[in-house]
Design a protein around this motif. Structure first.
Motif, PDB file in Angstrom:
ATOM      1  N   LEU A  10     -36.457 -28.968 -17.468  1.00  7.63           N
ATOM      2  CA  LEU A  10     -35.303 -28.334 -16.842  1.00  7.63           C
ATOM      3  C   LEU A  10     -35.386 -28.509 -15.338  1.00  7.63           C
ATOM      4  O   LEU A  10     -36.483 -28.549 -14.764  1.00  7.63           O
ATOM      5  CB  LEU A  10     -35.281 -26.837 -17.164  1.00  7.63           C
ATOM      6  CG  LEU A  10     -34.969 -26.425 -18.593  1.00  7.63           C
ATOM      7  CD1 LEU A  10     -35.092 -24.916 -18.723  1.00  7.63           C
ATOM      8  CD2 LEU A  10     -33.565 -26.855 -18.985  1.00  7.63           C
ATOM      9  N   ARG A  61     -34.567 -34.740 -26.496  1.00  8.77           N
ATOM     10  CA  ARG A  61     -34.443 -33.714 -25.462  1.00  8.77           C
ATOM     11  C   ARG A  61     -34.866 -32.342 -25.972  1.00  8.77           C
ATOM     12  O   ARG A  61     -35.611 -31.623 -25.308  1.00  8.77           O
ATOM     13  CB  ARG A  61     -33.016 -33.719 -24.915  1.00  8.77           C
ATOM     14  CG  ARG A  61     -32.669 -35.054 -24.252  1.00  8.77           C
ATOM     15  CD  ARG A  61     -31.221 -35.109 -23.824  1.00  8.77           C
ATOM     16  NE  ARG A  61     -30.985 -34.315 -22.633  1.00  8.77           N
ATOM     17  CZ  ARG A  61     -31.281 -34.678 -21.401  1.00  8.77           C
ATOM     18  NH1 ARG A  61     -31.892 -35.824 -21.187  1.00  8.77           N
ATOM     19  NH2 ARG A  61     -30.995 -33.918 -20.370  1.00  8.77           N
ATOM     20  N   TRP A  62     -34.407 -31.956 -27.164  1.00  8.26           N
ATOM     21  CA  TRP A  62     -34.799 -30.619 -27.626  1.00  8.26           C
ATOM     22  C   TRP A  62     -36.275 -30.582 -27.973  1.00  8.26           C
ATOM     23  O   TRP A  62     -36.945 -29.544 -27.798  1.00  8.26           O
ATOM     24  CB  TRP A  62     -33.927 -30.143 -28.769  1.00  8.26           C
ATOM     25  CG  TRP A  62     -34.233 -30.646 -30.166  1.00  8.26           C
ATOM     26  CD1 TRP A  62     -33.494 -31.517 -30.906  1.00  8.26           C
ATOM     27  CD2 TRP A  62     -35.332 -30.257 -31.010  1.00  8.26           C
ATOM     28  NE1 TRP A  62     -34.061 -31.724 -32.138  1.00  8.26           N
ATOM     29  CE2 TRP A  62     -35.194 -30.953 -32.223  1.00  8.26           C
ATOM     30  CE3 TRP A  62     -36.421 -29.411 -30.850  1.00  8.26           C
ATOM     31  CZ2 TRP A  62     -36.094 -30.833 -33.285  1.00  8.26           C
ATOM     32  CZ3 TRP A  62     -37.334 -29.285 -31.899  1.00  8.26           C
ATOM     33  CH2 TRP A  62     -37.165 -29.994 -33.100  1.00  8.26           C
ATOM     34  N   ASN A  83     -29.459 -24.835 -24.545  1.00  7.46           N
ATOM     35  CA  ASN A  83     -29.140 -26.249 -24.724  1.00  7.46           C
ATOM     36  C   ASN A  83     -28.852 -26.485 -26.203  1.00  7.46           C
ATOM     37  O   ASN A  83     -29.743 -26.327 -27.048  1.00  7.46           O
ATOM     38  CB  ASN A  83     -30.306 -27.119 -24.264  1.00  7.46           C
ATOM     39  CG  ASN A  83     -30.684 -26.852 -22.816  1.00  7.46           C
ATOM     40  OD1 ASN A  83     -30.065 -27.345 -21.893  1.00  7.46           O
ATOM     41  ND2 ASN A  83     -31.702 -26.024 -22.612  1.00  7.46           N
ATOM     42  N   LYS A 102     -22.084 -32.681 -21.069  1.00  6.55           N
ATOM     43  CA  LYS A 102     -22.392 -33.055 -22.451  1.00  6.55           C
ATOM     44  C   LYS A 102     -22.653 -34.550 -22.545  1.00  6.55           C
ATOM     45  O   LYS A 102     -21.915 -35.368 -21.994  1.00  6.55           O
ATOM     46  CB  LYS A 102     -21.238 -32.648 -23.362  1.00  6.55           C
ATOM     47  CG  LYS A 102     -21.461 -32.955 -24.831  1.00  6.55           C
ATOM     48  CD  LYS A 102     -20.470 -32.217 -25.707  1.00  6.55           C
ATOM     49  CE  LYS A 102     -19.041 -32.562 -25.380  1.00  6.55           C
ATOM     50  NZ  LYS A 102     -18.084 -31.862 -26.257  1.00  6.55           N
ATOM     51  N   GLN A 158     -30.483 -25.212 -31.226  1.00  7.71           N
ATOM     52  CA  GLN A 158     -30.406 -24.733 -29.852  1.00  7.71           C
ATOM     53  C   GLN A 158     -31.801 -24.407 -29.330  1.00  7.71           C
ATOM     54  O   GLN A 158     -32.628 -23.844 -30.041  1.00  7.71           O
ATOM     55  CB  GLN A 158     -29.536 -23.470 -29.789  1.00  7.71           C
ATOM     56  CG  GLN A 158     -29.382 -22.871 -28.402  1.00  7.71           C
ATOM     57  CD  GLN A 158     -28.614 -21.547 -28.446  1.00  7.71           C
ATOM     58  OE1 GLN A 158     -29.183 -20.470 -28.379  1.00  7.71           O
ATOM     59  NE2 GLN A 158     -27.277 -21.647 -28.539  1.00  7.71           N
ATOM     60  N   GLY A 199     -30.187 -26.165 -14.705  1.00  6.02           N
ATOM     61  CA  GLY A 199     -30.133 -26.484 -16.127  1.00  6.02           C
ATOM     62  C   GLY A 199     -30.745 -27.839 -16.377  1.00  6.02           C
ATOM     63  O   GLY A 199     -31.396 -28.434 -15.504  1.00  6.02           O
ATOM     64  N   ASP A 200     -30.546 -28.348 -17.574  1.00  8.60           N
ATOM     65  CA  ASP A 200     -31.099 -29.646 -17.948  1.00  8.60           C
ATOM     66  C   ASP A 200     -30.155 -30.756 -17.477  1.00  8.60           C
ATOM     67  O   ASP A 200     -28.951 -30.698 -17.682  1.00  8.60           O
ATOM     68  CB  ASP A 200     -31.253 -29.704 -19.464  1.00  8.60           C
ATOM     69  CG  ASP A 200     -32.095 -30.875 -19.908  1.00  8.60           C
ATOM     70  OD1 ASP A 200     -32.681 -31.548 -19.046  1.00  8.60           O
ATOM     71  OD2 ASP A 200     -32.166 -31.128 -21.117  1.00  8.60           O
ATOM     72  N   TYR A 207     -25.599 -33.778 -27.081  1.00 13.95           N
ATOM     73  CA  TYR A 207     -26.515 -32.834 -26.449  1.00 13.95           C
ATOM     74  C   TYR A 207     -25.733 -32.138 -25.347  1.00 13.95           C
ATOM     75  O   TYR A 207     -25.173 -32.796 -24.464  1.00 13.95           O
ATOM     76  CB  TYR A 207     -27.726 -33.556 -25.874  1.00 13.95           C
ATOM     77  CG  TYR A 207     -28.703 -32.636 -25.180  1.00 13.95           C
ATOM     78  CD1 TYR A 207     -29.508 -31.773 -25.912  1.00 13.95           C
ATOM     79  CD2 TYR A 207     -28.827 -32.641 -23.794  1.00 13.95           C
ATOM     80  CE1 TYR A 207     -30.405 -30.928 -25.279  1.00 13.95           C
ATOM     81  CE2 TYR A 207     -29.722 -31.799 -23.163  1.00 13.95           C
ATOM     82  CZ  TYR A 207     -30.508 -30.945 -23.908  1.00 13.95           C
ATOM     83  OH  TYR A 207     -31.390 -30.108 -23.265  1.00 13.95           O
ATOM     84  N   LYS A 208     -25.663 -30.806 -25.424  1.00 13.53           N
ATOM     85  CA  LYS A 208     -24.829 -30.046 -24.498  1.00 13.53           C
ATOM     86  C   LYS A 208     -25.698 -29.031 -23.755  1.00 13.53           C
ATOM     87  O   LYS A 208     -25.905 -27.913 -24.224  1.00 13.53           O
ATOM     88  CB  LYS A 208     -23.703 -29.338 -25.246  1.00 13.53           C
ATOM     89  CG  LYS A 208     -22.710 -28.634 -24.326  1.00 13.53           C
ATOM     90  CD  LYS A 208     -21.586 -27.987 -25.119  1.00 13.53           C
ATOM     91  CE  LYS A 208     -20.587 -27.294 -24.195  1.00 13.53           C
ATOM     92  NZ  LYS A 208     -19.502 -26.633 -24.974  1.00 13.53           N
ATOM     93  N   PRO A 209     -26.205 -29.400 -22.586  1.00  9.37           N
ATOM     94  CA  PRO A 209     -26.995 -28.445 -21.802  1.00  9.37           C
ATOM     95  C   PRO A 209     -26.085 -27.475 -21.058  1.00  9.37           C
ATOM     96  O   PRO A 209     -25.041 -27.860 -20.523  1.00  9.37           O
ATOM     97  CB  PRO A 209     -27.750 -29.342 -20.823  1.00  9.37           C
ATOM     98  CG  PRO A 209     -26.867 -30.538 -20.649  1.00  9.37           C
ATOM     99  CD  PRO A 209     -26.154 -30.731 -21.957  1.00  9.37           C
ATOM    100  N   GLN A 210     -26.481 -26.218 -21.044  1.00  9.69           N
ATOM    101  CA  GLN A 210     -25.739 -25.227 -20.273  1.00  9.69           C
ATOM    102  C   GLN A 210     -26.150 -25.317 -18.806  1.00  9.69           C
ATOM    103  O   GLN A 210     -27.336 -25.340 -18.485  1.00  9.69           O
ATOM    104  CB  GLN A 210     -26.011 -23.819 -20.798  1.00  9.69           C
ATOM    105  CG  GLN A 210     -25.253 -22.733 -20.039  1.00  9.69           C
ATOM    106  CD  GLN A 210     -25.637 -21.333 -20.497  1.00  9.69           C
ATOM    107  OE1 GLN A 210     -26.622 -21.153 -21.202  1.00  9.69           O
ATOM    108  NE2 GLN A 210     -24.849 -20.344 -20.104  1.00  9.69           N
TER     109      GLN A 210
END
Length: 529
Positions: free
Chosen positions: A347, A176-177, A416, A483, A393, A461-462, A444-447
């Protein structure tokens, strides 16, 4: 029963495929430094995938899957023309024969449709290597340049072959990142980087090696535009770019949407300090990492990474894929609901084509955003023990968001975060038959950012808008996954080296917002020749 049949088929294949030593085919030239090595690499998966038919509107009542397919196939050509010029060309195919339902989190488009966002066909990598330190005396300092379509030196798990992972595959966090920072889930990009290495003459852990990487790449500048495919209205009353079609302004809007993604480059920076045996293959100027060295390395690597790309057109990172797919619970079409593919994302941001206001549509198409990536990683290999950890991040600044009443919210940001850890231990490193149990974990914690209130609230967001409308449900966020956690527990079997390898792994996925069951049991056969 299905899991038993899957394991049976995997071990049946194991008994039929006798282990052989792997060698590259070498074609030699008139000089010692002139040669061409040819390698074949493949991973075959026997997989049972639980399919979550809940909280996935497009997979209601979908059944679990048992599948056999080629996860990866590679044909690699490494050539050397002289001591100072070499090249690496890799041809690829991914997920050949894979059931689209089999992908984590409930499916992805068929046969690698979005494995890469660039028009590269079957070319997976092309790396032309120039070595200034082989052309002149640099006092023991190695200097090399990599140009073309190489792997981007950013992060650790991303900057290594999937064939050298300790666990079954790249973690979801890295996939993802990588996509959001580099613009392509494969981790390659058009451009190039410079590398420099220096070390002292110490032994054991007193040997210190320093590496630096500086790169310039196209990033989102070269990404395939998500609006390239024709956008088709679902009815005469459906607004496109805020206009009811047909209308000449719609054509102008779509032409604008298909414009260039960015005129600014992606700049990458990475530095490492290594204590003990250094990583990489200096003879061929290959600096890729490995999760495990199967008991052959004693060393520590600490790395830091940073990257940025400015003034990216916001619509190029908006995961809407035009007017479709997307349907409401009552079956009515829903503009810009996004793809159902969570594993390889963009996104989810306001859809400039699906928005119902012309002013908002034009503002969205004109908006430029900035991306920044930060990362830190650690690897410790001490004989049979391997430990790898990484955190980082990806952040997008200057986003323009829209609520349900078409009110605009400029200057917003979304970040993220991710982290992962892996540990493995080779039970018998001195035997020709090596076993390596391991555990891997990633988060993985997307905002998720909300704008507007009440019925006009919208979430961006994602990995949002995959399980319902883009709004609050009874005052609660139910359109984002929150998350995402991934746990892998497995065992590797190597016959002498990673060239002949079997892996069995149980992989568990969890989402913060919604209960799912997308666990998988996989047997992998890996062969490198």
């Amino acid at each position: 029963m299905r899991k038993g049949m899957l394991l049976g088929s995997g071990f049946l294949a194991l008994s039929l495929l006798s282990p052989q030593l792997a060698h590259a085919i070498r074609l030699s030239g008139p000089a010692e430094e002139q040669y061409l090595d040819i390698n074949f690499l493949m991973q075959l998966w026997f997989r049972h995938q639980d399919i979550s038919s809940q909280n996935r509107p497009n997979f209601v009542n979908a059944s679990d899957r048992d599948d056999v397919f080629f996860r990866r196939i590679r044909l690699r050509f490494f050539g050397s023309a002289s001591s100072w010029f070499k090249f690496n060309l890799v041809l690829r195919d991914n997920d050949f024969g894979r059931d689209p339902y089999d992908a984590p989190f409930g499916g992805q488009p068929t046969h690698s449709k979005r494995q890469s966002n660039r028009n590269t066909g079957y070319i997976h990598e092309f790396d032309a290597i120039l070595v200034p330190s082989a052309m002149t005396d640099t006092k023991g300092i190695t200097i090399d340049l990599h140009l073309g379509y190489p792997r981007v030196p950013l992060g650790r798990e991303q900057f290594q072959r999937a064939y050298d992972n300790m666990d079954l595959d790249r973690t979801n966090a890295t996939l993802r990142w990588t996509h959001l920072a580099i613009g392509d889930v494969t981790g390659r990009a058009f451009g190039g980087y410079a590398h420099i290495r220096g070390s002292n003459k110490g032994t054991g852990y007193s040997k210190i090696t320093l590496d630096g990487f500086v790169g310039v790449f196209g990033g989102f500048k070269n990404v395939k535009n998500p609006w390239d495919e024709s956008v088709v209205g679902v009815g005469s009353s459906t607004p496109l770019c805020g206009y009811t079609s047909p209308n000449p302004a719609v054509a102008t809007c779509l032409s604008k949407a298909r414009g260039n993604a960015s005129n600014n480059f992606l700049y990458t920076f990475r530095g490492t300090i290594q204590l003990g045996e250094p990583e990489g293959k200096p003879v061929i100027y290959n600096w890729l990492y490995r999760d495990t060295y199967i008991g052959k390395r004693k060393g520590i690597t600490v790395g830091v990474s940073y990257a940025f790309q400015n003034k990216i057109d916001q619509h190029i990172i908006t995961d809407t894929q035009g007017i479709s797919p997307g349907f409401l619970g009552n079956g009515a079409p829903f503009n810009g609901a996004g793809t159902v593919n969570v594993r390889i994302p963009y996104l989810l941001l306001p859809n400039p084509i699906g928005v119902s206001d012309p002013t908002a549509a034009n503002r969205l198409l004109d908006n430029k955003v900035d991306m920044k990536f930060y990362g830190v990683d650690l690897a410790w290999h001490h004989g049979p023990l391997s430990f790898v950890a990484e955190a980082g991040q990806v952040k997008f600044n200057n986003l323009l968001l829209v609520d349900g009443a078409n009110n605009l919210y400029p200057g917003r940001s979304i970040k993220n975060d991710f982290w992962l850890a892996k540990v493995g231990y080779v039970i018998n490193p001195n035997s020709v038959h090596k076993f390596e149990p391991y555990v891997s974990y990633s988060e993985y914690k997307p905002q998720i950012v909300m704008v507007g209130t009440g019925a006009n609230a919208r979430l961006y967001g994602d990995a949002t808008d995959f399980v319902g409308n883009n709004q609050l449900t009874a005052g609660q966020d139910r359109s984002s996954l929150g998350k995402i956690k991934q746990v892998g527990i497995g065992v590797n079997y190597y016959y002498k080296s990673e060239n002949f390898r079997w892996t069995i792994e149980y992989t568990k996925f969890d989402e913060q917002r919604n209960k799912i069951n997308n666990d998988a049991l996989t047997v992998q056969f890996q062969w490198i020749f």
